[in-house]
Design an enzyme around this catalytic site. Structure first.
Site, PDB file in Angstrom:
ATOM      1  N   TYR A 183     155.629 106.388   0.859  1.00 28.80           N
ATOM      2  CA  TYR A 183     154.188 106.156   0.967  1.00 28.80           C
ATOM      3  C   TYR A 183     153.867 104.668   0.816  1.00 28.80           C
ATOM      4  O   TYR A 183     153.214 104.236  -0.141  1.00 28.80           O
ATOM      5  CB  TYR A 183     153.475 106.982  -0.107  1.00 28.80           C
ATOM      6  CG  TYR A 183     152.047 107.337   0.239  1.00 28.80           C
ATOM      7  CD1 TYR A 183     151.747 108.130   1.329  1.00 28.80           C
ATOM      8  CD2 TYR A 183     150.995 106.885  -0.544  1.00 28.80           C
ATOM      9  CE1 TYR A 183     150.446 108.456   1.645  1.00 28.80           C
ATOM     10  CE2 TYR A 183     149.688 107.202  -0.245  1.00 28.80           C
ATOM     11  CZ  TYR A 183     149.418 107.988   0.858  1.00 28.80           C
ATOM     12  OH  TYR A 183     148.113 108.317   1.159  1.00 28.80           O
ATOM     13  N   HIS A 197     150.526 116.775   3.933  1.00 29.47           N
ATOM     14  CA  HIS A 197     151.259 115.871   3.029  1.00 29.47           C
ATOM     15  C   HIS A 197     152.384 116.638   2.342  1.00 29.47           C
ATOM     16  O   HIS A 197     153.466 116.094   2.098  1.00 29.47           O
ATOM     17  CB  HIS A 197     150.323 115.272   1.982  1.00 29.47           C
ATOM     18  CG  HIS A 197     149.590 114.043   2.467  1.00 29.47           C
ATOM     19  ND1 HIS A 197     150.236 112.970   3.051  1.00 29.47           N
ATOM     20  CD2 HIS A 197     148.274 113.720   2.449  1.00 29.47           C
ATOM     21  CE1 HIS A 197     149.341 112.036   3.369  1.00 29.47           C
ATOM     22  NE2 HIS A 197     148.146 112.481   3.018  1.00 29.47           N
ATOM     23  N   HIS A 234     144.940 118.127   6.476  1.00 33.58           N
ATOM     24  CA  HIS A 234     145.525 116.817   6.164  1.00 33.58           C
ATOM     25  C   HIS A 234     146.296 116.884   4.836  1.00 33.58           C
ATOM     26  O   HIS A 234     147.451 116.473   4.757  1.00 33.58           O
ATOM     27  CB  HIS A 234     144.390 115.781   6.088  1.00 33.58           C
ATOM     28  CG  HIS A 234     144.807 114.398   5.703  1.00 33.58           C
ATOM     29  ND1 HIS A 234     144.857 113.348   6.600  1.00 33.58           N
ATOM     30  CD2 HIS A 234     145.186 113.874   4.508  1.00 33.58           C
ATOM     31  CE1 HIS A 234     145.260 112.250   5.974  1.00 33.58           C
ATOM     32  NE2 HIS A 234     145.455 112.540   4.697  1.00 33.58           N
ATOM     33  N   GLU A 235     145.639 117.424   3.809  1.00 36.43           N
ATOM     34  CA  GLU A 235     146.276 117.471   2.486  1.00 36.43           C
ATOM     35  C   GLU A 235     147.504 118.382   2.490  1.00 36.43           C
ATOM     36  O   GLU A 235     148.552 118.044   1.935  1.00 36.43           O
ATOM     37  CB  GLU A 235     145.279 117.943   1.422  1.00 36.43           C
ATOM     38  CG  GLU A 235     144.114 117.004   1.193  1.00 36.43           C
ATOM     39  CD  GLU A 235     144.527 115.561   0.985  1.00 36.43           C
ATOM     40  OE1 GLU A 235     145.624 115.308   0.459  1.00 36.43           O
ATOM     41  OE2 GLU A 235     143.764 114.670   1.391  1.00 36.43           O
ATOM     42  N   HIS A 260     146.167 103.927   5.019  1.00 38.05           N
ATOM     43  CA  HIS A 260     145.042 104.605   5.677  1.00 38.05           C
ATOM     44  C   HIS A 260     144.393 103.733   6.752  1.00 38.05           C
ATOM     45  O   HIS A 260     143.461 104.165   7.422  1.00 38.05           O
ATOM     46  CB  HIS A 260     143.973 105.017   4.659  1.00 38.05           C
ATOM     47  CG  HIS A 260     144.434 106.047   3.682  1.00 38.05           C
ATOM     48  ND1 HIS A 260     145.013 105.724   2.487  1.00 38.05           N
ATOM     49  CD2 HIS A 260     144.423 107.403   3.743  1.00 38.05           C
ATOM     50  CE1 HIS A 260     145.322 106.826   1.837  1.00 38.05           C
ATOM     51  NE2 HIS A 260     144.986 107.863   2.576  1.00 38.05           N
ATOM     52  N   GLU A 276     150.536 109.214   6.654  1.00 43.94           N
ATOM     53  CA  GLU A 276     149.097 109.447   6.794  1.00 43.94           C
ATOM     54  C   GLU A 276     148.742 109.960   8.185  1.00 43.94           C
ATOM     55  O   GLU A 276     147.926 110.862   8.344  1.00 43.94           O
ATOM     56  CB  GLU A 276     148.332 108.145   6.521  1.00 43.94           C
ATOM     57  CG  GLU A 276     147.986 107.939   5.072  1.00 43.94           C
ATOM     58  CD  GLU A 276     147.208 109.115   4.517  1.00 43.94           C
ATOM     59  OE1 GLU A 276     146.256 109.564   5.175  1.00 43.94           O
ATOM     60  OE2 GLU A 276     147.553 109.609   3.446  1.00 43.94           O
ATOM     61  N   ASP A 297     146.058  99.710  -1.074  1.00 41.16           N
ATOM     62  CA  ASP A 297     146.268 101.042  -0.494  1.00 41.16           C
ATOM     63  C   ASP A 297     147.714 101.204  -0.017  1.00 41.16           C
ATOM     64  O   ASP A 297     147.962 101.663   1.107  1.00 41.16           O
ATOM     65  CB  ASP A 297     145.260 101.276   0.639  1.00 41.16           C
ATOM     66  CG  ASP A 297     145.263 102.710   1.125  1.00 41.16           C
ATOM     67  OD1 ASP A 297     145.657 103.604   0.352  1.00 41.16           O
ATOM     68  OD2 ASP A 297     144.890 102.932   2.294  1.00 41.16           O
TER      69      ASP A 297
END
Lengths: 101, 381
Positions: free
Chosen positions: B191, B180, B176-177, B278, B200, B273
């Site tokens: 974002y 990005h 996931h990271e 998310h 995301e 957020d």
């Protein structure tokens, strides 16, 4: 002195928060918190330290209210000063342990 | 900037591949260096798998054809990247988090390289730097534009109060990271609100595909849980998100209930957020799940290709859910044919979350309304 702490974002996107009144804390905890807060030079910090969002990092909104002044600072993991990080760490731990039964 | 060899201009790729297979060691190394350097080879890097064994590992890596991982420790502080613990090719550390970050970024690299022909985050051999043990009680992981950063969970609390394990424990969180970073180098989705939720979602999609790829699971076999194993036994939950059934990953007295919607009718409008990036990612997550299940087989192959091609070729910083639906449909048609089963699967996947391909979901209106309300502008590049 009253402190409100909000943490949002992160990979889970959840929010946790904390309201503290230093007059209700044990004397040594209140003193530590006051010292860490002094180190941040909190009331001189700009209201928003976050220039643009960074994927999944945590964002923090800290509001400190004394009898004379109210000031809020928005920061994130990559933008908080090292002194502010020390404050965030204390508040985050309090918020995380208090919401836990 | 990679050094481009003069030979690049005169020898066609098929001939270089022959040299790489049949030439002397020096000729093979030269040919592979040239092939990797060639922009003509972009998108065809899958063939490099076959060449790997023919040239020296050093030549392959020096040409940007290999993984270059480094794992650091912040030693519970905030300084990045921190103290170097393990470099590419070095033996395992005694620190399990270091090894998880190393191995996890390796599997993620392999999926992108072996399946999609992508050479690292920037498609140009970018080093994969990770820092573990970030701060104390840091229950999170993030991508800071240059590297991956992982906390140890809430190890600062008494055992009975801990909700999170260390964040390197989940391969899909690592994928996931790293994704990005890929998104930042490609569509660079802003974002914020729908483009942020798409950003995301792409990280959840490819993070899940990394895990399925490693485990050799089909779409039907996978559980499509993101962050399985991240929670301690104190939490009533299976992971942080479910792509199969958004909104059902956890329901816990302390953490609350998973807030993800699985359909546009439940889209959440919020300022927190970054506009619920998310939360609303549940919608495109479920569209990908539906598409992958409908196509069947290994999700990283066809469904993954459609999403990867769309991310790298068709989305832009302000793209919304409707754009993602339209562009994945278009890509499926280009890859597998107009009216193909794959294209119909994409259409069905989006329809299941309330988005009609070619329709108007009003997504851009949401973004504009949000921006107007906060006096913000989305930066385009």
């Amino acid at each position: 002195m009253r402190i409100r702490f909000e943490q949002t974002g992160g990979i889970m996107g959840r929010k946790i928060s904390l309201d503290l009144d230093t007059s209700e804390l044990p004397a040594d905890e209140a003193e530590t918190l006051r010292q860490v807060l002094d180190d941040t030079n909190f009331f001189a910090l700009p209201e928003n330290l976050v220039a643009h969002p960074v994927p999944d990092e945590l964002q923090y909104l800290i509001t400190v209210e004394t009898d004379d002044v109210v000031h809020s600072v928005r920061a994130s993991d990559t933008t908080a000063t090292s002194a502010l990080r020390a404050l965030i760490q204390i508040l985050s731990q309090q918020a995380r342990s208090r919401r836990t039964k | 900037m990679r050094h481009h060899l003069p030979i690049l201009c005169v020898i066609p790729p098929y001939m270089l591949q022959e040299i790489a297979r049949n030439g002397s060691q020096a000729q093979r190394d030269m040919a592979v260096r040239t092939l990797i350097a060639s922009e003509q080879f972009r998108g065809q890097r899958r063939a490099l798998r076959d060449l790997k064994g023919l040239v020296s590992a050093a030549a392959f890596t020096a040409a940007g054809g290999g993984k270059q991982r480094t794992v650091y420790s912040a030693q519970q502080g905030s300084q990045l990247p921190g103290v170097k613990i393990r470099d590419e090719g070095e033996p395992a550390s005694s620190d399990v988090g270091v090894n998880e970050a190393y191995d996890g970024s390796g599997v993620t690299y392999d999926l992108y390289y072996d399946v999609y022909g992508r050479n690292s985050i920037d498609n140009n051999g970018m080093k994969l730097d990770s820092t573990v043990h970030y701060q104390k009680g840091y229950d999170n992981a993030f991508w800071n534009g240059q590297q991956m950063v992982y906390g140890d969970g809430d190890e600062d609390l008494p055992t009975g109060q801990r909700l999170f394990n260390r964040f390197t424990i989940c391969l899909d969180v690592i994928g996931h990271e790293l994704t990005h970073g890929v998104t930042e180098h490609e569509a660079n989705l802003a974002y914020l609100t729908q483009s942020g939720a798409l950003n995301e979602s792409l990280s959840d999609v490819f993070g899940s595909l990394v895990k399925q790829y490693q485990q050799g699971q089909t779409a039907a076999q996978a559980n499509w849980i993101v962050g399985e194993g991240l929670f301690t036994s104190n939490v009533n939950g299976v992971g942080i998100r479910s792509m199969k059934a958004p909104g059902t990953a956890y329901d816990d007295p302390v953490l609350g209930k998973d807030p993800q919607p699985a359909h546009m009718k439940d889209y959440v409008t919020t300022i927190e957020d970054n506009g619920g990036v998310h939360i609303n990612s549940g919608i495109p997550n479920h569209a990908f799940y539906g598409t992958a299940l409908e196509i069947g087989g290994l999700a990283w192959e066809k469904a993954g290709w459609i999403w990867y091609k769309t991310l790298t070729n068709k989305l832009q910083s302000t793209s919304n859910f409707q754009d993602a639906a339209d562009k994945t449909f278009e890509t499926a048609g280009e890859l597998y044919g107009t009216g193909s089963l794959e294209q119909k699967a994409v259409q069905k996947g989006w329809l299941e979350v309330g988005i009609v391909v070619g329709g108007t979901s009003g997504g851009e209106g949401c973004l504009n309304a949000f921006l107007r309300a906060f006096g913000l502008q989305v930066r385009s590049q």
